[in-house]
Design a protein around this motif. Structure first.
Motif, PDB file in Angstrom:
ATOM      1  N   GLU A 115       0.830  -1.202   0.000  1.00 40.41           N
ATOM      2  CA  GLU A 115       0.000   0.000   0.000  1.00 40.41           C
ATOM      3  C   GLU A 115       0.865   1.254   0.000  1.00 40.41           C
ATOM      4  O   GLU A 115       0.590   2.205  -0.728  1.00 40.41           O
ATOM      5  N   GLU A 116       1.933   1.243   0.804  1.00 46.03           N
ATOM      6  CA  GLU A 116       2.836   2.396   0.866  1.00 46.03           C
ATOM      7  C   GLU A 116       3.522   2.630  -0.471  1.00 46.03           C
ATOM      8  O   GLU A 116       3.805   3.779  -0.839  1.00 46.03           O
ATOM      9  N   ALA A 117       3.775   1.571  -1.218  1.00 43.03           N
ATOM     10  CA  ALA A 117       4.440   1.682  -2.517  1.00 43.03           C
ATOM     11  C   ALA A 117       3.469   2.019  -3.653  1.00 43.03           C
ATOM     12  O   ALA A 117       3.871   2.052  -4.811  1.00 43.03           O
ATOM     13  N   LYS A 118       2.192   2.257  -3.295  1.00 41.62           N
ATOM     14  CA  LYS A 118       1.164   2.574  -4.307  1.00 41.62           C
ATOM     15  C   LYS A 118       1.173   1.505  -5.406  1.00 41.62           C
ATOM     16  O   LYS A 118       1.232   1.803  -6.596  1.00 41.62           O
ATOM     17  N   SER A 119       1.091   0.275  -4.968  1.00 43.45           N
ATOM     18  CA  SER A 119       1.266  -0.857  -5.876  1.00 43.45           C
ATOM     19  C   SER A 119       0.092  -1.037  -6.827  1.00 43.45           C
ATOM     20  O   SER A 119      -1.003  -0.495  -6.629  1.00 43.45           O
ATOM     21  N   GLU A 120       0.357  -1.830  -7.843  1.00 42.76           N
ATOM     22  CA  GLU A 120      -0.655  -2.270  -8.790  1.00 42.76           C
ATOM     23  C   GLU A 120      -0.581  -3.782  -8.919  1.00 42.76           C
ATOM     24  O   GLU A 120       0.494  -4.378  -8.774  1.00 42.76           O
ATOM     25  N   LEU A 121      -1.714  -4.389  -9.149  1.00 46.99           N
ATOM     26  CA  LEU A 121      -1.771  -5.809  -9.463  1.00 46.99           C
ATOM     27  C   LEU A 121      -1.519  -5.934 -10.952  1.00 46.99           C
ATOM     28  O   LEU A 121      -2.248  -5.372 -11.770  1.00 46.99           O
ATOM     29  N   GLU A 122      -0.478  -6.662 -11.324  1.00 46.88           N
ATOM     30  CA  GLU A 122      -0.069  -6.737 -12.725  1.00 46.88           C
ATOM     31  C   GLU A 122      -0.055  -8.177 -13.211  1.00 46.88           C
ATOM     32  O   GLU A 122       0.459  -9.074 -12.544  1.00 46.88           O
ATOM     33  N   LEU A 123      -0.619  -8.399 -14.380  1.00 41.54           N
ATOM     34  CA  LEU A 123      -0.645  -9.705 -15.034  1.00 41.54           C
ATOM     35  C   LEU A 123       0.264  -9.660 -16.255  1.00 41.54           C
ATOM     36  O   LEU A 123       0.319  -8.650 -16.954  1.00 41.54           O
ATOM     37  N   ASN A 124       0.976 -10.759 -16.517  1.00 45.01           N
ATOM     38  CA  ASN A 124       1.890 -10.772 -17.656  1.00 45.01           C
ATOM     39  C   ASN A 124       1.168 -11.068 -18.973  1.00 45.01           C
ATOM     40  O   ASN A 124       1.540 -11.964 -19.735  1.00 45.01           O
ATOM     41  N   ARG A 125       0.123 -10.319 -19.202  1.00 51.30           N
ATOM     42  CA  ARG A 125      -0.616 -10.361 -20.460  1.00 51.30           C
ATOM     43  C   ARG A 125      -1.021  -8.949 -20.821  1.00 51.30           C
ATOM     44  O   ARG A 125      -1.159  -8.081 -19.956  1.00 51.30           O
ATOM     45  N   LYS A 126      -1.228  -8.722 -22.111  1.00 49.37           N
ATOM     46  CA  LYS A 126      -1.682  -7.411 -22.537  1.00 49.37           C
ATOM     47  C   LYS A 126      -3.101  -7.175 -22.043  1.00 49.37           C
ATOM     48  O   LYS A 126      -3.811  -8.090 -21.647  1.00 49.37           O
ATOM     49  N   ARG A 127      -3.507  -5.926 -22.073  1.00 46.74           N
ATOM     50  CA  ARG A 127      -4.825  -5.550 -21.586  1.00 46.74           C
ATOM     51  C   ARG A 127      -5.940  -6.270 -22.335  1.00 46.74           C
ATOM     52  O   ARG A 127      -5.848  -6.508 -23.536  1.00 46.74           O
TER      53      ARG A 127
END
Length: 271
Positions: A115-127
């Motif tokens: 949360e402190e790092a302002k994270s994002e959930l990222e998937l190794n696929r294009k949008r």
């Protein structure tokens, strides 16, 4: 016309159809990260946290479901040969890979550093190859059954995430149109007779992993046929005359036949 516009808007919001944080520019990522795509599928961690908060607030709907899972659902053809991978990534080099099971489900933990790092959930696929949906299942039910309380809780989580993701203007607008802040209760509300009863007939869409032939809502000796289309089944989650322990019985379409005839049959060879 107003009714149809309202229902279309609500359905778009709850099914991820409106422009959201995923349509905003994505920050550049270092090449050592889990993928090297310039436009990976991402979702802000603060949006995920809103879903986790909703899960805890409404746990009574599915008391046997101990954890909130998310499932990756296919939106378009996945042409990548790489195994699916998902992680939390944020400022200052924060990087936390998350485990994905065989059903493409995963858990996102509460982590202060994320949360402190302002994270994002990222998937190794294009949008838009996959979408991330909450997946809540009471243990012990067969795959073709969905408990109504579980589905109601999925809606609560979905709406909480949508509200955290879309502009405040849209949240206030929909609250005003639906005359409520609990959007889930709109779908199938038996006491709502506005717009010639349209809101009574508006049901919330859920997705199956396979194409459907039919769906029936069963609660003791009472049952009702639900509308299905493709992999989607419509549920009157806002109708509290159906208990949380009611079950949706899904029947699946048969698998497509192979070119040689019977589905799954070993191809025949010439004598």
């Amino acid at each position: 016309m107003r009714a149809l516009t309202t229902l279309a808007l609500a359905a778009s919001l709850l099914c991820g159809g409106l422009a959201s944080a995923q349509d905003k520019p994505v920050r550049e990522l270092e090449p050592v990260h889990v993928n090297a795509m310039r436009n990976p599928e991402v979702r802000k961690y603060e949006v995920i946290l809103a879903g986790l908060d909703a899960f805890e607030r409404h746990r009574q709907l599915a008391p046997a479901a101990e954890r909130l899972y998310f499932r990756l659902r296919t939106q378009s053809k996945d042409e990548s040969a790489q195994p699916l991978a998902v992680r939390l990534v944020g400022d200052g080099g924060f990087n936390m890979p998350l485990a994905i099971d065989a059903e493409r489900r995963f858990v996102v933990p509460r982590v202060a550093a994320a949360e402190e790092a302002k994270s994002e959930l990222e998937l190794n696929r294009k949008r838009r190859v996959y979408r991330t949906d909450p997946d809540i299942r009471t243990p012990g039910l067969p795959a073709h059954q969905r408990r109504l309380g579980d589905l109601r809780l999925e809606c609560k989580v979905t709406v909480a995430m949508a509200k955290a993701e879309i502009p405040t203007f849209w949240v206030m607008t929909i609250n005003t149109i639906l005359l409520r802040t609990d959007w889930c209760n709109f779908f199938g509300d038996p006491e709502d007779f506005r717009w010639e009863g349209v809101s009574k007939e508006a049901h919330f869409p859920f997705r199956s992993e396979r194409p459907l032939l039919g769906a029936v809502l069963v609660d003791g000796n009472r049952s009702a046929k639900l509308e299905v289309k493709g992999t989607t089944f419509q549920v009157p989650i806002g109708n509290d005359s159906w208990s949380d322990d009611a079950v949706v019985e899904l029947s699946y379409a048969p698998a497509p036949e192979t070119p040689t005839g019977t589905a799954g049959e070993t191809p025949r060879t010439a004598p």
